[in-house]
Motif scaffolding. Sequence first.
Motif, PDB file in Angstrom:
ATOM      1  N   GLY A  66       0.729  -1.125   0.075  1.00  0.00           N
ATOM      2  CA  GLY A  66       0.124   0.070  -0.087  1.00  0.00           C
ATOM      3  C   GLY A  66       0.800   1.254  -0.088  1.00  0.00           C
ATOM      4  O   GLY A  66       0.428   2.172  -0.774  1.00  0.00           O
ATOM      5  N   GLN A  67       2.132   1.197   0.566  1.00  0.00           N
ATOM      6  CA  GLN A  67       2.902   2.302   0.825  1.00  0.00           C
ATOM      7  C   GLN A  67       3.350   2.533  -0.422  1.00  0.00           C
ATOM      8  O   GLN A  67       3.876   3.706  -0.871  1.00  0.00           O
ATOM      9  CB  GLN A  67       3.813   2.184   2.035  1.00  0.00           C
ATOM     10  CG  GLN A  67       3.185   2.029   3.360  1.00  0.00           C
ATOM     11  CD  GLN A  67       2.582   3.368   3.894  1.00  0.00           C
ATOM     12  OE1 GLN A  67       3.191   4.286   3.632  1.00  0.00           O
ATOM     13  NE2 GLN A  67       1.591   3.317   4.428  1.00  0.00           N
TER      14      GLN A  67
ATOM     15  N   ASN B 101       2.423   2.088  -3.307  1.00  0.00           N
ATOM     16  CA  ASN B 101       1.652   2.545  -4.207  1.00  0.00           C
ATOM     17  C   ASN B 101       1.217   4.179  -4.076  1.00  0.00           C
ATOM     18  O   ASN B 101       0.864   5.010  -4.941  1.00  0.00           O
ATOM     19  CB  ASN B 101       0.273   1.625  -4.314  1.00  0.00           C
ATOM     20  CG  ASN B 101       0.448   0.660  -5.263  1.00  0.00           C
ATOM     21  OD1 ASN B 101       0.797   0.619  -6.582  1.00  0.00           O
ATOM     22  ND2 ASN B 101       0.425  -0.644  -4.541  1.00  0.00           N
ATOM     23  N   ARG B 102       1.170   4.177  -2.645  1.00  0.00           N
ATOM     24  CA  ARG B 102       0.862   5.822  -2.169  1.00  0.00           C
ATOM     25  C   ARG B 102       2.321   6.610  -2.782  1.00  0.00           C
ATOM     26  O   ARG B 102       2.077   7.776  -3.093  1.00  0.00           O
ATOM     27  CB  ARG B 102       0.931   5.634  -0.691  1.00  0.00           C
ATOM     28  CG  ARG B 102       0.483   6.956  -0.180  1.00  0.00           C
ATOM     29  CD  ARG B 102      -0.728   7.662  -0.492  1.00  0.00           C
ATOM     30  NE  ARG B 102      -1.278   8.831   0.494  1.00  0.00           N
ATOM     31  CZ  ARG B 102      -2.186   9.495   0.594  1.00  0.00           C
ATOM     32  NH1 ARG B 102      -3.214   8.976  -0.424  1.00  0.00           N
ATOM     33  NH2 ARG B 102      -2.409  10.438   1.421  1.00  0.00           N
TER      34      ARG B 102
ATOM     35  N   GLU C  65       1.459   7.351  -5.931  1.00  0.00           N
ATOM     36  CA  GLU C  65       0.457   8.422  -6.414  1.00  0.00           C
ATOM     37  C   GLU C  65       0.896   9.981  -5.865  1.00  0.00           C
ATOM     38  O   GLU C  65       0.416  10.873  -6.303  1.00  0.00           O
ATOM     39  CB  GLU C  65      -0.491   7.968  -5.177  1.00  0.00           C
ATOM     40  CG  GLU C  65      -1.895   9.088  -5.288  1.00  0.00           C
ATOM     41  CD  GLU C  65      -2.517   9.158  -6.455  1.00  0.00           C
ATOM     42  OE1 GLU C  65      -2.428   8.397  -7.445  1.00  0.00           O
ATOM     43  OE2 GLU C  65      -3.202  10.079  -6.786  1.00  0.00           O
ATOM     44  N   ASN C  66       1.928  10.197  -5.127  1.00  0.00           N
ATOM     45  CA  ASN C  66       2.548  11.302  -4.752  1.00  0.00           C
ATOM     46  C   ASN C  66       3.159  12.018  -6.093  1.00  0.00           C
ATOM     47  O   ASN C  66       2.974  13.036  -6.182  1.00  0.00           O
ATOM     48  CB  ASN C  66       3.643  11.131  -3.637  1.00  0.00           C
ATOM     49  CG  ASN C  66       3.078  10.978  -2.149  1.00  0.00           C
ATOM     50  OD1 ASN C  66       1.975  11.703  -2.050  1.00  0.00           O
ATOM     51  ND2 ASN C  66       3.748  10.394  -1.326  1.00  0.00           N
TER      52      ASN C  66
ATOM     53  N   MET D 244       7.837   5.520   1.077  1.00  0.00           N
ATOM     54  CA  MET D 244       6.803   6.529   0.803  1.00  0.00           C
ATOM     55  C   MET D 244       7.046   7.999   1.541  1.00  0.00           C
ATOM     56  O   MET D 244       6.896   8.747   0.735  1.00  0.00           O
ATOM     57  CB  MET D 244       5.293   6.059   1.550  1.00  0.00           C
ATOM     58  CG  MET D 244       4.178   6.520   1.250  1.00  0.00           C
ATOM     59  SD  MET D 244       4.046   8.033   1.705  1.00  0.00           S
ATOM     60  CE  MET D 244       3.696   7.591   3.663  1.00  0.00           C
TER      61      MET D 244
ATOM     62  N   TRP E 263       7.328  11.603  -0.600  1.00  0.00           N
ATOM     63  CA  TRP E 263       6.636  12.681  -0.026  1.00  0.00           C
ATOM     64  C   TRP E 263       7.386  14.113  -0.232  1.00  0.00           C
ATOM     65  O   TRP E 263       6.921  15.101  -0.238  1.00  0.00           O
ATOM     66  CB  TRP E 263       6.267  12.558   1.432  1.00  0.00           C
ATOM     67  CG  TRP E 263       5.279  13.232   1.897  1.00  0.00           C
ATOM     68  CD1 TRP E 263       4.805  14.490   1.362  1.00  0.00           C
ATOM     69  CD2 TRP E 263       4.599  12.752   3.385  1.00  0.00           C
ATOM     70  NE1 TRP E 263       3.789  14.864   2.536  1.00  0.00           N
ATOM     71  CE2 TRP E 263       3.720  13.921   3.566  1.00  0.00           C
ATOM     72  CE3 TRP E 263       4.961  11.777   4.268  1.00  0.00           C
ATOM     73  CZ2 TRP E 263       3.043  13.912   4.731  1.00  0.00           C
ATOM     74  CZ3 TRP E 263       4.119  11.586   5.039  1.00  0.00           C
ATOM     75  CH2 TRP E 263       3.181  12.650   5.563  1.00  0.00           C
TER      76      TRP E 263
ATOM     77  N   LEU F 184      -4.678  14.234  -0.689  1.00  0.00           N
ATOM     78  CA  LEU F 184      -3.355  14.722  -1.126  1.00  0.00           C
ATOM     79  C   LEU F 184      -3.160  16.206  -1.255  1.00  0.00           C
ATOM     80  O   LEU F 184      -2.281  16.907  -1.134  1.00  0.00           O
ATOM     81  CB  LEU F 184      -2.480  14.142  -2.155  1.00  0.00           C
ATOM     82  CG  LEU F 184      -2.111  12.805  -2.071  1.00  0.00           C
ATOM     83  CD1 LEU F 184      -1.484  12.030  -2.913  1.00  0.00           C
ATOM     84  CD2 LEU F 184      -1.205  12.656  -0.834  1.00  0.00           C
TER      85      LEU F 184
END
Length: 511
Positions: free
Chosen positions: A125-126, A128-129, A132-133, A178, A182, A466
């Motif tokens: 999950g991290q 994929n996050r 997404e960032n 992740m 960021w 986000l």
Amino acid sequence: MTTTDTTATTGSSTAGHFVPENLPTRIQHYIGGHFVDSVSGKTFDVLDPVSNQTYATAAAGQQEDIDLAVAAATEAFENGPWPGMKPRERSRILNRIADAIEAQDARLAELETFDTGLPITQALGQANRAAENFRFFADLIVAQADDTYKVPGSQINYVNRKPVGVAGLITPWNTPFMLESWKLAPALASGCTVVLKPAEFTPLSASLWAGIFSAAGLPDGVFNLVNGIGEEAGDALVKHPGVPLISFTGETTTGQTIYRNCAANLKGMSMELGGKSPAIVFADADLDAAIDSTLFGVFSLNGERCTAGSRILVERTVYDDFCARYAARARNIVVGDPHDPKTEVGALVHPEHYAKVMSYVEIGKTEGRLLAGGGRPAHLAEGNYVSPTVFADVPPTARIFQEEIFGPVVSITPFDTDEEALALANGVKYGLAAYLWTGNLTRAHTFAQAIEAGMVWLNSHNVRDLRTPFGGVKASGLGHEGGYRSIDFYTDQQAVHITLGAVHTARFGAA
Ligand code: NAD
């Protein structure tokens, strides 16, 4: 491109210990488009949290390595194409980076889980996050608008946004890839060049960035990575006069040191620090939803989560019921091999951190009533495993109420009135997140106004859009990132003023 050595071991599992295929055994810096060792040749050992054995050595960066990385980033900023590229061109590269992360999410998660002990499903999950960032900031920069103000007949004023320069990025070991994304995504989207100093406990996944960036077309020198110990490589980056801004995520005490060290060069700073966030449960709440969320809120990511709801405050009329149901669920949580998809809580990152968390478990036994956990799970003799631990009747003076533990340990405290709940919620030095469970709309909004926290979730699990600000108040941080606020941090907004028509200036000395 990589010179990283790998083990002969391939995707094997010995006595419950899974070792990923082609595991790097030598982790290097990445400076100016090349993998390099430290100038001094120094290295440090990297352990995996299940065996606590050294599986790799990483280059230990010193002042001279930071100097080389800053020189490469400065050259790329001053003479390379990146800062001056059209937003659409940068955006395409950022989207290719996101594509590459998604394409290798399983490999990324596997390495992250091996290095950090995070359960594999959560590491996925991290990953994929992280993708997404990059996608989010790729979108944001093509849609970015800046202010223009007209004073009719006299002046036009506009904002000329410019990347600040070389950004120093210093990151912690919890969800390392992740959290690096960021900072990397908005810094690169803004046109800055960067030097990343990842956490020394978990350098493995960071070593993948270079390949991802290079394949996506990021020019050499834009991204530089120096591994090393915080007080050495991190300190040299913070004090380097060629790095005008530092984005830091980590412990509050480290943030205070960095704050002092940035003063000499008056650097721009963004600080995301520790937390001890309250989850307040009122009697009129949907208790099933509140129990699900408060369990996940502190036990996901092994409790190594800055926004963990590690203090649960429960209205007395439902307190006993809540505690009994909560503890029963906590005792049922599956603790085990981080690579097993059934695992809900894996191994803590490092034996030093394990010892710290275990010391709080012992302190808790003298401060509260132990309802679940309280030590190492009986079936796991080795590795940094801690049973999900629940203490009830914890007074606000207790150390386990006041101090960040950063592990699978939660304290529960009863309250009788709204005023008491608010005082308990605000009665710590931190102010990162707060969670509130109630069926009363007025109370929910009244609490949101009064709670000292950078982020509040009302009848809601910790899910973040986000576009919203992220950051803490009090000892939890300085500044807010998230959405365009991150772009604001990595850019200067120069004001340009132009006269329309004749210049109207008082004519000193003309009389
Ligand atoms: P840490 O402060 O020990 O280390 C963070 C980073 O700082 C590491 O890369 C480390 O090497 C570096 N560092 C250490 N000393 C330094 C120095 N003197 N100069 C420059 N760099 C230095 O934190 P950690 O233990 O890695 O991470 C856990 C902490 O991070 C927890 O307190 C957690 O709450 C916090 N955190 C906060 C957020 C947030 O967004 N607020 C997110 C994740 C983690």
